[in-house]
Design a protein around this motif. Structure first.
Motif, PDB file in Angstrom:
ATOM      1  N   GLU A  22      -3.022   0.136  14.552  1.00  0.00           N
ATOM      2  CA  GLU A  22      -2.254  -0.311  13.381  1.00  0.00           C
ATOM      3  C   GLU A  22      -2.020  -1.816  13.441  1.00  0.00           C
ATOM      4  O   GLU A  22      -2.142  -2.513  12.427  1.00  0.00           O
ATOM      5  N   LYS A  27      -2.463  -2.322   9.245  1.00  0.00           N
ATOM      6  CA  LYS A  27      -2.119  -1.275   8.281  1.00  0.00           C
ATOM      7  C   LYS A  27      -1.980   0.073   8.971  1.00  0.00           C
ATOM      8  O   LYS A  27      -2.485   0.281  10.077  1.00  0.00           O
ATOM      9  N   PRO A  29      -2.668   4.224   9.255  1.00  0.00           N
ATOM     10  CA  PRO A  29      -3.873   5.018   9.025  1.00  0.00           C
ATOM     11  C   PRO A  29      -3.939   5.525   7.579  1.00  0.00           C
ATOM     12  O   PRO A  29      -2.916   5.774   6.950  1.00  0.00           O
ATOM     13  N   ASP A  30      -5.152   5.690   7.095  1.00  0.00           N
ATOM     14  CA  ASP A  30      -5.360   6.250   5.764  1.00  0.00           C
ATOM     15  C   ASP A  30      -5.376   7.773   5.784  1.00  0.00           C
ATOM     16  O   ASP A  30      -5.144   8.411   4.754  1.00  0.00           O
ATOM     17  N   TRP A  40      -8.913   5.204   9.598  1.00  0.00           N
ATOM     18  CA  TRP A  40      -8.712   4.104   8.665  1.00  0.00           C
ATOM     19  C   TRP A  40      -9.993   3.900   7.877  1.00  0.00           C
ATOM     20  O   TRP A  40     -11.085   3.860   8.466  1.00  0.00           O
ATOM     21  N   TRP A  47     -15.386   4.177   7.771  1.00  0.00           N
ATOM     22  CA  TRP A  47     -14.200   4.718   8.439  1.00  0.00           C
ATOM     23  C   TRP A  47     -14.215   4.464   9.945  1.00  0.00           C
ATOM     24  O   TRP A  47     -15.243   4.622  10.602  1.00  0.00           O
TER      25      TRP A  47
END
Length: 132
Positions: A22, A27, A29-30, A40, A47
């Protein structure tokens, strides 16, 4: 036809690994499909998976394109205590690059286009906008 890509790195502790990545990626995680696994989407269709499990040796490097490699190196030195992150360039190569390792031995790195017009064209082609 290839239309997407994933790459995976392994960590011994998913909570520590998730926090470290992160910070690296700036950011959250997606996608977290289950315990021990986070993903991500770095750019559309690309990915990075971080999985808890047996560490692999000798993989990578996975190099990520950035617009300012020196600033990113300084950020990682400060926020993740990265050392051994030298930046290299060669006259015949249109980018400068550097490689480092995460705490689990995965080889990662960044690269930056030397020609900023080319860089902006690549950004626009990949993510659909000229500026990031």
């Amino acid at each position: 036809m290839i239309f997407e890509m994933t790459t995976q790195v392994r960590v011994s502790n998913i909570k520590e690994g998730q926090k470290w990545y992160e910070t690296l990626l700036n950011k959250k995680p997606d996608f977290i499909p289950h315990d021990g696994f986070v993903e991500w989407e770095l750019i559309p269709g690309c990915w990075l998976q971080v999985a808890e499990g047996n560490l692999t040796e000798g993989n990578g490097p996975l190099r990520l394109g950035v617009t300012n490699i020196e600033a990113e190196r300084e950020r990682l030195i400060k926020e993740l205590n990265i050392d051994n992150f030298e930046i290299y360039s060669r006259p015949e190569v249109s980018a400068k690059w550097g490689t480092f390792t995460d705490p689990w031995g995965n080889h990662l790195g960044f690269f930056e286009y030397m020609d900023k017009t080319e860089e902006q064209a690549r950004i626009k082609a990949i993510i659909g906008k000229a500026e990031v």
